[in-house]
Design a protein around this motif. Structure first.
Motif, PDB file in Angstrom:
ATOM      1  N   VAL A 177       0.869  -1.180   0.000  1.00 35.50           N
ATOM      2  CA  VAL A 177       0.000   0.000   0.000  1.00 35.50           C
ATOM      3  C   VAL A 177       0.901   1.223   0.000  1.00 35.50           C
ATOM      4  O   VAL A 177       2.011   1.197   0.555  1.00 35.50           O
ATOM      5  CB  VAL A 177      -1.000   0.025   1.183  1.00 35.50           C
ATOM      6  CG1 VAL A 177      -2.026  -1.085   1.036  1.00 35.50           C
ATOM      7  CG2 VAL A 177      -0.307  -0.042   2.521  1.00 35.50           C
ATOM      8  N   TRP A 178       0.433   2.290  -0.641  1.00 36.89           N
ATOM      9  CA  TRP A 178       1.260   3.476  -0.819  1.00 36.89           C
ATOM     10  C   TRP A 178       0.426   4.747  -0.722  1.00 36.89           C
ATOM     11  O   TRP A 178      -0.792   4.715  -0.836  1.00 36.89           O
ATOM     12  CB  TRP A 178       1.981   3.434  -2.166  1.00 36.89           C
ATOM     13  CG  TRP A 178       1.120   3.101  -3.358  1.00 36.89           C
ATOM     14  CD1 TRP A 178       0.959   1.867  -3.931  1.00 36.89           C
ATOM     15  CD2 TRP A 178       0.296   3.997  -4.122  1.00 36.89           C
ATOM     16  NE1 TRP A 178       0.088   1.951  -4.995  1.00 36.89           N
ATOM     17  CE2 TRP A 178      -0.327   3.245  -5.132  1.00 36.89           C
ATOM     18  CE3 TRP A 178       0.031   5.364  -4.048  1.00 36.89           C
ATOM     19  CZ2 TRP A 178      -1.194   3.810  -6.069  1.00 36.89           C
ATOM     20  CZ3 TRP A 178      -0.841   5.930  -4.974  1.00 36.89           C
ATOM     21  CH2 TRP A 178      -1.433   5.139  -5.974  1.00 36.89           C
ATOM     22  N   ALA A 179       1.138   5.857  -0.507  1.00 30.60           N
ATOM     23  CA  ALA A 179       0.547   7.191  -0.542  1.00 30.60           C
ATOM     24  C   ALA A 179       0.987   7.858  -1.836  1.00 30.60           C
ATOM     25  O   ALA A 179       2.162   7.777  -2.216  1.00 30.60           O
ATOM     26  CB  ALA A 179       1.016   8.010   0.652  1.00 30.60           C
ATOM     27  N   GLY A 180       0.050   8.505  -2.494  1.00 27.94           N
ATOM     28  CA  GLY A 180       0.368   9.211  -3.730  1.00 27.94           C
ATOM     29  C   GLY A 180       1.078  10.529  -3.457  1.00 27.94           C
ATOM     30  O   GLY A 180       0.968  11.112  -2.374  1.00 27.94           O
ATOM     31  N   ILE A 207       4.888   6.926  -2.195  1.00 26.90           N
ATOM     32  CA  ILE A 207       5.694   6.575  -1.028  1.00 26.90           C
ATOM     33  C   ILE A 207       5.100   5.294  -0.456  1.00 26.90           C
ATOM     34  O   ILE A 207       3.931   5.283  -0.051  1.00 26.90           O
ATOM     35  CB  ILE A 207       5.680   7.695   0.023  1.00 26.90           C
ATOM     36  CG1 ILE A 207       6.266   8.987  -0.567  1.00 26.90           C
ATOM     37  CG2 ILE A 207       6.439   7.263   1.274  1.00 26.90           C
ATOM     38  CD1 ILE A 207       6.101  10.212   0.314  1.00 26.90           C
ATOM     39  N   THR A 208       5.868   4.215  -0.465  1.00 22.88           N
ATOM     40  CA  THR A 208       5.373   2.945   0.071  1.00 22.88           C
ATOM     41  C   THR A 208       5.161   3.082   1.565  1.00 22.88           C
ATOM     42  O   THR A 208       6.042   3.545   2.290  1.00 22.88           O
ATOM     43  CB  THR A 208       6.361   1.809  -0.239  1.00 22.88           C
ATOM     44  OG1 THR A 208       6.480   1.678  -1.659  1.00 22.88           O
ATOM     45  CG2 THR A 208       5.885   0.481   0.353  1.00 22.88           C
ATOM     46  N   LEU A 209       3.969   2.659   2.013  1.00 29.03           N
ATOM     47  CA  LEU A 209       3.638   2.691   3.439  1.00 29.03           C
ATOM     48  C   LEU A 209       3.846   1.335   4.092  1.00 29.03           C
ATOM     49  O   LEU A 209       4.275   1.259   5.237  1.00 29.03           O
ATOM     50  CB  LEU A 209       2.186   3.134   3.627  1.00 29.03           C
ATOM     51  CG  LEU A 209       1.831   4.516   3.081  1.00 29.03           C
ATOM     52  CD1 LEU A 209       0.353   4.795   3.288  1.00 29.03           C
ATOM     53  CD2 LEU A 209       2.684   5.581   3.741  1.00 29.03           C
ATOM     54  N   ALA A 210       3.484   0.265   3.373  1.00 27.27           N
ATOM     55  CA  ALA A 210       3.615  -1.081   3.946  1.00 27.27           C
ATOM     56  C   ALA A 210       3.776  -2.101   2.840  1.00 27.27           C
ATOM     57  O   ALA A 210       3.241  -1.945   1.745  1.00 27.27           O
ATOM     58  CB  ALA A 210       2.384  -1.432   4.787  1.00 27.27           C
ATOM     59  N   ARG A 211       4.492  -3.149   3.158  1.00 29.77           N
ATOM     60  CA  ARG A 211       4.594  -4.325   2.285  1.00 29.77           C
ATOM     61  C   ARG A 211       3.693  -5.386   2.887  1.00 29.77           C
ATOM     62  O   ARG A 211       3.571  -5.494   4.111  1.00 29.77           O
ATOM     63  CB  ARG A 211       6.031  -4.791   2.196  1.00 29.77           C
ATOM     64  CG  ARG A 211       6.933  -3.657   1.716  1.00 29.77           C
ATOM     65  CD  ARG A 211       8.160  -4.121   1.021  1.00 29.77           C
ATOM     66  NE  ARG A 211       9.014  -3.016   0.683  1.00 29.77           N
ATOM     67  CZ  ARG A 211       8.884  -2.215  -0.368  1.00 29.77           C
ATOM     68  NH1 ARG A 211       7.893  -2.411  -1.202  1.00 29.77           N
ATOM     69  NH2 ARG A 211       9.729  -1.227  -0.588  1.00 29.77           N
TER      70      ARG A 211
END
Length: 183
Positions: free
Chosen positions: A85-88, A122-126
Motif C-alpha cells: 500500500v502506498w501514498a500518492g 511513497i510505500t507505506l507497507a509491504r
C-alpha cells in the motif's frame, strides 16, 4: 555489490502525516520513518566502479526544486494478491520530468533505461497476503493529503536487506536548483 536507488526524502512533517495514517492491516510490514521515501529511479545491485559512475552521473542532473504534496492512497498488485500500500505524491508532471532526467543521466553512465511506467508514490507497507482490511484502509485513507512541501535535493541510497526488512543509507546528496526569482 551495492544495491542502489535514487529518491526524495519527505520532510519530517510529511513523514509524521504518513506515520499517523499507518495501521489497520494485519500482517502488514509498515515502513519506519527512516524508510519513507519517494523513489525516483531504482538501480539495483551494481559493483563499486558502476556505483561510482552512478554517483558522477547524478551530479550532472540539473532540475528546479519541487513543491510536492501527499495525495490519496493506493495498492500495488492485483485485487487478490496485493503486495504493497502506498501514498500518492502530486503533482505528477514535475516529479515525472525529474525521474526522466535522472534516468537519462544513468543511461549515459551505462545503465539500462527504466522500462516500467513511473508512478510517484511513497510505500507505506509491504504485504505478505491480502485481506479485506486493505480495502478498508484504502477507503479510510482515500483523502490522505498534505500541504505542499519544498524538496530542495534528491539522494542516492544504498539498501541493505536484512531479516527485519531493508535499511537505507543515504550515500550522496544532490541539490535541486532554487526557484527562479520572479521578475
Amino acid at each position: 555489490m551495492h544495491r542502489l536507488f535514487v529518491a526524495l526524502r519527505p520532510p519530517s512533517e510529511m513523514r509524521d502525516t504518513l506515520l499517523a495514517a499507518m495501521g489497520g492491516i494485519e500482517n502488514a510490514r509498515w515502513q519506519s520513518a527512516e524508510q519513507l521515501h519517494c523513489t525516483l529511479r531504482f538501480i539495483g545491485d551494481v559493483d563499486r566502479p558502476v556505483a561510482e559512475d552512478v554517483e558522477a552521473a547524478l551530479g550532472s542532473v540539473r532540475f528546479p526544486g519541487l513543491d510536492l504534496a501527499l495525495s490519496g492512497v493506493g495498492a500495488f498488485g492485483a485485487d487478490g494478491r496485493r503486495k504493497a500500500v502506498w501514498a500518492g505524491v502530486s503533482p505528477h508532471d514535475q516529479i515525472t520530468k525529474l525521474h526522466k532526467k535522472i534516468d537519462q543521466a544513468l543511461v549515459r553512465a551505462g545503465l539500462a533505461p527504466e522500462r516500467r511506467a513511473y508512478l510517484p508514490h511513497i510505500t507505506l507497507a509491504r504485504l505478505n497476503r491480502s485481506s479485506g482490511a486493505i480495502d478498508r484502509f484504502l477507503a479510510d485513507q482515500a483523502r490522505l493529503a498534505s500541504p505542499p512541501y519544498r524538496f530542495t535535493h534528491f539522494l542516492l541510497f544504498r539498501s541493505t536487506l536484512g531479516s527485519d526488512g531493508a535499511t537505507y543509507e543515504a550515500i550522496a546528496r544532490y541539490a535541486l536548483e532554487p526557484a527562479a526569482a520572479a521578475g
